[in-house]
Write a protein that holds these residues in place. Structure first.
Motif, PDB file in Angstrom:
ATOM      1  N   TRP A  84     -54.590 -19.972  38.061  1.00 11.90           N
ATOM      2  CA  TRP A  84     -54.490 -19.218  36.811  1.00 11.90           C
ATOM      3  C   TRP A  84     -54.796 -20.076  35.588  1.00 11.90           C
ATOM      4  O   TRP A  84     -55.190 -19.561  34.543  1.00 11.90           O
ATOM      5  CB  TRP A  84     -53.099 -18.593  36.685  1.00 11.90           C
ATOM      6  N   ASP A  85     -54.642 -21.393  35.685  1.00 12.76           N
ATOM      7  CA  ASP A  85     -54.901 -22.238  34.520  1.00 12.76           C
ATOM      8  C   ASP A  85     -56.361 -22.188  34.092  1.00 12.76           C
ATOM      9  O   ASP A  85     -56.692 -22.563  32.975  1.00 12.76           O
ATOM     10  CB  ASP A  85     -54.430 -23.674  34.747  1.00 12.76           C
ATOM     11  N   LEU A  87     -57.751 -19.658  33.233  1.00 17.20           N
ATOM     12  CA  LEU A  87     -57.767 -18.635  32.178  1.00 17.20           C
ATOM     13  C   LEU A  87     -57.085 -19.108  30.894  1.00 17.20           C
ATOM     14  O   LEU A  87     -56.997 -18.350  29.929  1.00 17.20           O
ATOM     15  CB  LEU A  87     -57.080 -17.356  32.676  1.00 17.20           C
ATOM     16  N   TRP A  88     -56.584 -20.342  30.896  1.00 18.83           N
ATOM     17  CA  TRP A  88     -55.916 -20.893  29.716  1.00 18.83           C
ATOM     18  C   TRP A  88     -56.833 -20.777  28.508  1.00 18.83           C
ATOM     19  O   TRP A  88     -58.020 -21.102  28.577  1.00 18.83           O
ATOM     20  CB  TRP A  88     -55.563 -22.358  29.965  1.00 18.83           C
ATOM     21  N   TYR A  93     -54.995 -14.746  30.230  1.00 19.29           N
ATOM     22  CA  TYR A  93     -53.915 -15.624  30.707  1.00 19.29           C
ATOM     23  C   TYR A  93     -52.562 -14.915  30.645  1.00 19.29           C
ATOM     24  O   TYR A  93     -51.677 -15.160  31.457  1.00 19.29           O
ATOM     25  CB  TYR A  93     -53.891 -16.916  29.887  1.00 19.29           C
ATOM     26  N   TYR A  97     -50.606 -11.824  35.811  1.00 13.68           N
ATOM     27  CA  TYR A  97     -50.657 -13.050  36.597  1.00 13.68           C
ATOM     28  C   TYR A  97     -49.822 -12.898  37.873  1.00 13.68           C
ATOM     29  O   TYR A  97     -48.897 -12.092  37.933  1.00 13.68           O
ATOM     30  CB  TYR A  97     -50.208 -14.259  35.781  1.00 13.68           C
ATOM     31  N   ASN A 148     -46.650 -23.137  33.072  1.00 16.03           N
ATOM     32  CA  ASN A 148     -47.897 -23.483  32.374  1.00 16.03           C
ATOM     33  C   ASN A 148     -48.442 -24.844  32.796  1.00 16.03           C
ATOM     34  O   ASN A 148     -48.912 -25.623  31.966  1.00 16.03           O
ATOM     35  CB  ASN A 148     -47.724 -23.464  30.848  1.00 16.03           C
TER      36      ASN A 148
END
Length: 157
Positions: A84-85, A87-88, A93, A97, A148
């Motif tokens: 998922w990072d 999409l930071w 983001y 999720y 995060n």
């Protein structure tokens, strides 16, 4: 030992939890005037890569400073590389999720881990204002929850 930075850099334009003010970095001292540089940093504790202790949810829960230093190092951590990072910095983001289901959370609670970590904004879906997973985790074990994270794909080599 190989060290991997799993944290996002704090900047004034970084993504923050919806409704939270972004960090403020204000010049406080300068080389020219004071002989050194210093910056006043103002941010919420859940900005960027951060750790939730039990006190995040429960008034009598342990705070980060009450954990021994050994809680923050070692091999007894379970880190979830959800990808998922990537999409930071995008609106996606903060979207839908991936989150743990009840069975996975149960395995964590019974697993004796020092901590768990994710490359998403939270343990609970963004729509869960009751923070159901946080409550179950922290009422069941004395653990830290790291949110995060980034660069998890570099771990385990």
């Amino acid at each position: 030992m190989k060290a991997i930075d799993l944290t996002h850099i704090i900047t004034e334009d970084m993504p923050v939890y919806p409704g939270t003010e972004p960090p403020k970095l204000t010049p406080a001292n300068s080389y020219e005037k004071d002989g050194f540089k210093e910056t006043l940093l103002s941010l919420y504790t859940h900005t960027g890569t951060h750790i939730d202790p039990p006190a995040h949810i429960f008034p009598d829960g342990r705070t980060l400073d009450e954990f021994p230093p050994e809680q923050f190092m070692g091999k007894d951590f379970l880190l979830f590389n959800l990808g998922w990072d990537r999409l930071w910095g995008t609106e996606a983001y903060f979207g839908d999720y991936p989150c743990l289901d009840d069975a996975a959370l149960g395995l964590i609670i019974g697993g004796g881990y020092k901590g768990i970590g994710f490359d998403v904004i939270g343990l609970d879906p963004i729509s869960d204002v009751n923070l159901t997973r946080h409550r179950r985790l922290f009422s069941s074990c004395d653990i830290i929850n790291i949110e995060n994270l980034c660069n998890l794909d570099k771990c385990g080599d």
